[in-house]
Design a protein around this motif. Structure first.
Motif, PDB file in Angstrom:
ATOM      1  N   PHE A  83      13.664 -61.913 -14.959  1.00 37.55           N
ATOM      2  CA  PHE A  83      12.403 -61.740 -15.693  1.00 37.55           C
ATOM      3  C   PHE A  83      12.271 -60.300 -16.186  1.00 37.55           C
ATOM      4  N   LEU A  84      12.544 -59.326 -15.326  1.00 42.91           N
ATOM      5  CA  LEU A  84      12.403 -57.916 -15.696  1.00 42.91           C
ATOM      6  C   LEU A  84      13.515 -57.473 -16.650  1.00 42.91           C
ATOM      7  N   ARG A  85      14.717 -57.968 -16.426  1.00 42.01           N
ATOM      8  CA  ARG A  85      15.824 -57.595 -17.319  1.00 42.01           C
ATOM      9  C   ARG A  85      15.614 -58.141 -18.722  1.00 42.01           C
ATOM     10  N   GLU A  86      15.134 -59.383 -18.792  1.00 39.92           N
ATOM     11  CA  GLU A  86      14.871 -59.949 -20.115  1.00 39.92           C
ATOM     12  C   GLU A  86      13.774 -59.166 -20.818  1.00 39.92           C
ATOM     13  N   ALA A  87      12.744 -58.784 -20.066  1.00 43.78           N
ATOM     14  CA  ALA A  87      11.664 -57.988 -20.657  1.00 43.78           C
ATOM     15  C   ALA A  87      12.193 -56.647 -21.166  1.00 43.78           C
ATOM     16  N   ALA A  88      13.191 -56.112 -20.450  1.00 47.95           N
ATOM     17  CA  ALA A  88      13.729 -54.798 -20.816  1.00 47.95           C
ATOM     18  C   ALA A  88      14.478 -54.812 -22.136  1.00 47.95           C
ATOM     19  N   ILE A  89      15.095 -55.949 -22.499  1.00 48.82           N
ATOM     20  CA  ILE A  89      15.938 -55.979 -23.703  1.00 48.82           C
ATOM     21  C   ILE A  89      15.343 -56.811 -24.836  1.00 48.82           C
ATOM     22  N   ASP A  90      14.292 -57.575 -24.569  1.00 49.07           N
ATOM     23  CA  ASP A  90      13.686 -58.434 -25.590  1.00 49.07           C
ATOM     24  C   ASP A  90      12.945 -57.565 -26.613  1.00 49.07           C
ATOM     25  N   LEU A 114       4.314 -51.277  -7.456  1.00 55.31           N
ATOM     26  CA  LEU A 114       5.436 -51.250  -6.517  1.00 55.31           C
ATOM     27  C   LEU A 114       5.002 -50.604  -5.205  1.00 55.31           C
ATOM     28  N   TYR A 115       5.427 -51.217  -4.089  1.00 54.29           N
ATOM     29  CA  TYR A 115       5.042 -50.723  -2.763  1.00 54.29           C
ATOM     30  C   TYR A 115       6.276 -50.324  -1.950  1.00 54.29           C
ATOM     31  N   ARG A 116       7.165 -51.291  -1.680  1.00 54.75           N
ATOM     32  CA  ARG A 116       8.426 -50.985  -0.992  1.00 54.75           C
ATOM     33  C   ARG A 116       9.579 -51.506  -1.848  1.00 54.75           C
ATOM     34  N   LEU A 117      10.643 -50.710  -1.939  1.00 48.60           N
ATOM     35  CA  LEU A 117      11.759 -51.062  -2.812  1.00 48.60           C
ATOM     36  C   LEU A 117      13.067 -51.051  -2.037  1.00 48.60           C
ATOM     37  N   ALA A 118      14.042 -51.797  -2.544  1.00 48.59           N
ATOM     38  CA  ALA A 118      15.376 -51.806  -1.939  1.00 48.59           C
ATOM     39  C   ALA A 118      16.058 -50.461  -2.195  1.00 48.59           C
ATOM     40  N   GLU A 119      17.046 -50.163  -1.365  1.00 49.62           N
ATOM     41  CA  GLU A 119      17.729 -48.867  -1.479  1.00 49.62           C
ATOM     42  C   GLU A 119      18.411 -48.707  -2.835  1.00 49.62           C
ATOM     43  N   ASN A 120      19.077 -49.753  -3.300  1.00 48.64           N
ATOM     44  CA  ASN A 120      19.663 -49.751  -4.643  1.00 48.64           C
ATOM     45  C   ASN A 120      18.902 -50.784  -5.462  1.00 48.64           C
ATOM     46  N   SER A 121      17.827 -50.337  -6.085  1.00 48.19           N
ATOM     47  CA  SER A 121      16.859 -51.265  -6.650  1.00 48.19           C
ATOM     48  C   SER A 121      17.190 -51.685  -8.078  1.00 48.19           C
ATOM     49  N   SER A 122      17.455 -52.979  -8.258  1.00 42.62           N
ATOM     50  CA  SER A 122      17.630 -53.532  -9.603  1.00 42.62           C
ATOM     51  C   SER A 122      16.312 -53.524 -10.364  1.00 42.62           C
ATOM     52  N   VAL A 123      15.209 -53.581  -9.644  1.00 40.13           N
ATOM     53  CA  VAL A 123      13.886 -53.527 -10.267  1.00 40.13           C
ATOM     54  C   VAL A 123      13.692 -52.187 -10.962  1.00 40.13           C
ATOM     55  N   ILE A 124      14.001 -51.106 -10.252  1.00 34.83           N
ATOM     56  CA  ILE A 124      13.885 -49.765 -10.844  1.00 34.83           C
ATOM     57  C   ILE A 124      14.803 -49.641 -12.052  1.00 34.83           C
ATOM     58  N   ASN A 125      16.027 -50.117 -11.926  1.00 32.76           N
ATOM     59  CA  ASN A 125      16.984 -50.024 -13.041  1.00 32.76           C
ATOM     60  C   ASN A 125      16.477 -50.770 -14.270  1.00 32.76           C
ATOM     61  N   ALA A 126      15.875 -51.946 -14.061  1.00 33.07           N
ATOM     62  CA  ALA A 126      15.358 -52.727 -15.184  1.00 33.07           C
ATOM     63  C   ALA A 126      14.193 -52.005 -15.863  1.00 33.07           C
ATOM     64  N   LEU A 127      13.333 -51.370 -15.083  1.00 35.38           N
ATOM     65  CA  LEU A 127      12.186 -50.659 -15.658  1.00 35.38           C
ATOM     66  C   LEU A 127      12.640 -49.453 -16.471  1.00 35.38           C
ATOM     67  N   ILE A 128      13.618 -48.709 -15.948  1.00 33.22           N
ATOM     68  CA  ILE A 128      14.136 -47.559 -16.698  1.00 33.22           C
ATOM     69  C   ILE A 128      14.837 -48.032 -17.962  1.00 33.22           C
ATOM     70  N   VAL A 186       3.782 -58.590 -18.456  1.00 34.77           N
ATOM     71  CA  VAL A 186       4.606 -58.265 -19.622  1.00 34.77           C
ATOM     72  C   VAL A 186       3.866 -58.689 -20.883  1.00 34.77           C
ATOM     73  N   ALA A 187       3.715 -57.749 -21.830  1.00 36.94           N
ATOM     74  CA  ALA A 187       3.068 -58.033 -23.117  1.00 36.94           C
ATOM     75  C   ALA A 187       4.149 -58.254 -24.175  1.00 36.94           C
ATOM     76  N   ARG A 188       4.099 -59.417 -24.831  1.00 38.25           N
ATOM     77  CA  ARG A 188       5.136 -59.801 -25.797  1.00 38.25           C
ATOM     78  C   ARG A 188       4.470 -60.213 -27.112  1.00 38.25           C
ATOM     79  N   ARG A 189       4.886 -59.585 -28.227  1.00 39.41           N
ATOM     80  CA  ARG A 189       4.290 -59.902 -29.520  1.00 39.41           C
ATOM     81  C   ARG A 189       4.959 -61.142 -30.111  1.00 39.41           C
ATOM     82  N   GLU A 190       4.157 -62.180 -30.317  1.00 38.69           N
ATOM     83  CA  GLU A 190       4.652 -63.431 -30.875  1.00 38.69           C
ATOM     84  C   GLU A 190       3.859 -63.775 -32.132  1.00 38.69           C
ATOM     85  N   LYS A 191       4.173 -64.909 -32.758  1.00 36.72           N
ATOM     86  CA  LYS A 191       3.537 -65.271 -34.031  1.00 36.72           C
ATOM     87  C   LYS A 191       2.021 -65.302 -33.933  1.00 36.72           C
TER      88      LYS A 191
END
Length: 690
Positions: free
Chosen positions: A358-365, A375-389, A443-448
């Motif tokens: 969901f986050l990765r698609e939002a990052a590239i769409d 965000l409250y607690r995150l994994a040590e190697n966070s894919s969530v953080i990577n997707a947001l950046i 996630v805010a997405r501009r559609e028709k």
């Protein structure tokens, strides 16, 4: 017998209730149906839990000891009396712990041809192997501190939760003491020794050092040399001046630096330590006698969570491959699928990959314009953080509300704040006085037809690691009532303002208490009118006085209440005139039950809410939390089925009762129901038949 605090109604002290919860963890270590290595890991969880309990809860009680009698009356209990009861309970639990480890689990490992041996059990060949390892890997890390025995010498500052040896050297009745830190932070606690004729051997770092003490203290003359382990637990509460909100990160960092020097709360010591050495420690460290807890030979047992399995796969839980979510396809656009209906991910049975997708698609769409997340607690190697950046670098506006005050994750979250800001993410650290504990993403997405909002709301953190271990629910929805509420909530948090009157969601700190009361009152009115008033509430903890009193009131007009509470429960069920229609069960199993679920009968038209909040005063009045309704009939039915599965559990469910004896529910029944196994098979069958 439990400690019931003197109030107008039955109420068990929260700290005492928590200790009974940790006893349920110890029950898992005692359960012979649990795989052997997993039993060791439950001992580790018990130990880690107890460390945190002393660092936080006992620390708070110690701060309350010196308050005046008027304040104690308002508290409803005497802190010193509770501290004494805590010590008595902890000593009993530690004895049970030692028995399980030394007299059961070690012997059962030996039956599997796995031997945890100490320094006295090394033969010549294994002794040579250990000494070579010590000299190569361990010796360079050791720095003994020789202790002066006069009253004027300053005793070294012991680090929080680190293991030390008190080394006693005796030469012609003259005694020297030394202090030695065990370097578990940089060297594995376990060394696997060479196998011999199918027999496997493991020795602990502690015993490697004991075996080689002569290599370390070779300059001294001694007739005997002995080493006894100790571990100090300190007050870990942070003292932060809320008036420094403009420099909050600096204030937090300063407070974190002081944490390792917090007031001593507990000294766990080897009960075999000679009395003269123990008296020396007490006098030098100026410890309160109540802080002294006798224990076994080994401390910091939390390291056993990583105990190596050198035996068969049957010594651990069988791997449960994550299941797919019905009709939610990871190879297709998740936004396109969400536009058709809501979806629910049941963790850990189903994969956290759906949330990352969901986050990765939002990052590239290209159509996505904005992402807001808490965000409250995150994994040590966070894919969530990577997707947001990644999203920020792709030109999206990314707003991240990052809670820096997440206990024991403060330093990690300061690191993530810096990384997010460097990656172009707008980071908001919230309001100093209120933790943001909600688990929400919009996630805010501009559609028709204009801007369309896609939401994820959950009972657990955006954390890939805990998502494999914690039982939680995560909802995907485009329901406009929910997404409009979330948009308003995020805007308010950005401006450091709390709003009321949300249409769908229920939020703390302003609304949860009153709206929860309204939901309970509706069941009360149904019961008064002769209908079937009922509710089923699942959570981690129930401790808020007023909520408990409200549940007692509902009981007294005929409302049936079923509670599923993993941790502490201050409500006392089964008392006539208060709680005879209230039952409480606790499920402790391989996964940590973390979901919060509210089910209200509503006269036959059941309403179901999921929430980030436990029914604790802090979650209701001093945190930002979100409870959200389930509108989709299929998802509502699925959650209800999973709750019913937990209400049938007669294998891992314990009854919370007036005695607090953690009695297993229905243990003698012929047909066994185990909620976590049954939940997995329910979801697997549901997917396979569609």
């Amino acid at each position: 017998m439990l400690t019931i605090v003197k109030r107008k109604y039955p109420f068990i002290n929260r700290e005492i209730s928590w200790l009974y919860f940790n006893e349920r963890v110890l029950q898992e270590a005692a359960d012979k149906t649990v795989p052997l290595i997993e039993r060791l890991r439950f001992l580790a969880i018990f130990s880690s839990n107890l460390d945190e309990f002393y660092r936080v809860r006992v620390a708070t009680l110690n701060r309350l000891v010196d308050i005046n009698s008027k304040t104690k009356t308002l508290l409803g209990f005497n802190p010193r009396k509770i501290l004494n009861e805590i010590k008595n309970l902890v000593v009993k639990l530690e004895r049970r712990f030692d028995y399980l480890y030394e007299d059961e689990i070690i012997k059962e490992l030996e039956a599997q041809k796995i031997f945890i041996i100490n320094e006295q059990q090394l033969n010549v060949a294994r002794g040579t192997y250990v000494r070579e390892y010590f000299r190569r890997q361990v010796l360079p890390t050791l720095v003994p501190i020789m202790l002066e025995r006069d009253d004027h010498s300053a005793f070294p500052e012991l680090k929080d939760r680190h293991i030390y040896f008190v080394v006693k050297l005796t030469f012609r009745k003259k005694i020297k003491y030394a202090l030695l830190e065990i370097p578990t932070a940089i060297i594995s606690r376990f060394l696997i020794l060479p196998e011999n004729k199918g027999l496997k051997f493991i020795i602990l770092l502690d015993d490697i050092i004991r075996y080689c003490l002569d290599d370390l203290f070779f300059i001294f003359e001694y007739d005997t040399i002995e080493a006894y382990s100790i571990q100090l637990t300190r007050d870990a509460e942070l003292d932060i001046d809320v008036n420094m909100s403009d420099r909050f990160v600096d204030a937090l960092m300063q407070s974190l630096q002081r944490r390792d020097k917090g007031r001593p709360m507990r000294l766990l010591y080897d009960s075999d330590i000679p009395l003269d050495a123990l008296n020396y420690l007490v006098s030098q460290m100026r410890l309160d006698p109540g802080a002294m807890i006798p224990g076994g030979r080994y401390h910091n047992f939390k390291d056993f969570i990583d105990f190596p399995n050198v035996g068969s796969d049957a010594l651990e839980y069988a791997v449960q491959p994550p299941l797919r979510v019905h009709n939610l396809d990871l190879s297709r656009s998740i936004f396109g699928q969400m536009a058709q209906r809501d979806y629910l991910v049941n963790l850990p049975y189903q994969s956290f990959d759906y949330i990352v997708h969901f986050l990765r698609e939002a990052a590239i769409d290209p159509k996505v314009k904005e992402i807001s997340i808490s965000l409250y607690r995150l994994a040590e190697n966070s894919s969530v953080i990577n997707a947001l950046i990644n999203a920020a670098q792709n030109g999206k506006r990314v707003n991240c509300l990052l809670e820096l005050k997440a206990r024991f994750d403060e330093e990690a979250n300061i690191y993530w704040r810096n990384k997010l800001e460097a990656g172009g993410v707008n980071v908001n650290i919230g309001i100093v006085e209120y933790k943001v504990h909600a688990k929400i993403c919009l996630v805010a997405r501009r559609e028709k037809q204009g801007m369309v909002y896609y939401a994820n709301l959950a009972t657990g953190n955006f954390n890939e690691k805990t998502a494999k271990l914690y039982g939680d629910h995560s909802l995907f929805t485009v329901n406009p009532m929910i997404t409009k509420d979330l948009k308003r909530l995020f805007k308010g948090l950005e401006n450091k303002v709390f709003h009321r009157a949300y249409k769908a969601i229920i939020t703390s700190p302003l609304e949860t208490r009153n709206k929860f009361y309204q939901l309970v009152d509706r069941e009360v009115e149904i019961a008064k009118a002769g209908g079937k008033g009922y509710m089923i509430l699942k959570m981690n903890s129930l401790s808020d006085d007023q909520i408990i009193e409200k549940l007692y009131e509902a009981n007294n007009v005929g409302v049936t209440i079923q509670l599923i509470i993993r941790g502490m429960c201050c409500l006392v069920p089964g008392i006539k005139g208060f709680s005879e229609r209230i039952t409480v069960r606790s499920i402790v199993d391989r996964y940590l039950e973390h979901a919060r679920v509210w089910v209200f009968g509503n006269g036959g038209a059941e309403e179901v809410y999921l929430s980030s909040a436990d029914l604790m005063t802090r979650n209701i009045d001093r945190r930002v939390e979100v409870a959200f309704p389930i509108y989709d009939p299929e998802i509502k039915s699925e959650i209800r089925d999973l709750i019913d599965i937990q209400l049938r559990d007669n294998t891992k469910a314990r009854e919370i009762n007036q005695l607090n004896n953690n009695r297993y529910i229905g243990a003698k029944r012929k047909i066994k129901h185990r909620a976590q196994e049954d939940s997995y098979h329910y979801l697997k069958y549901k997917t396979s038949t569609t």
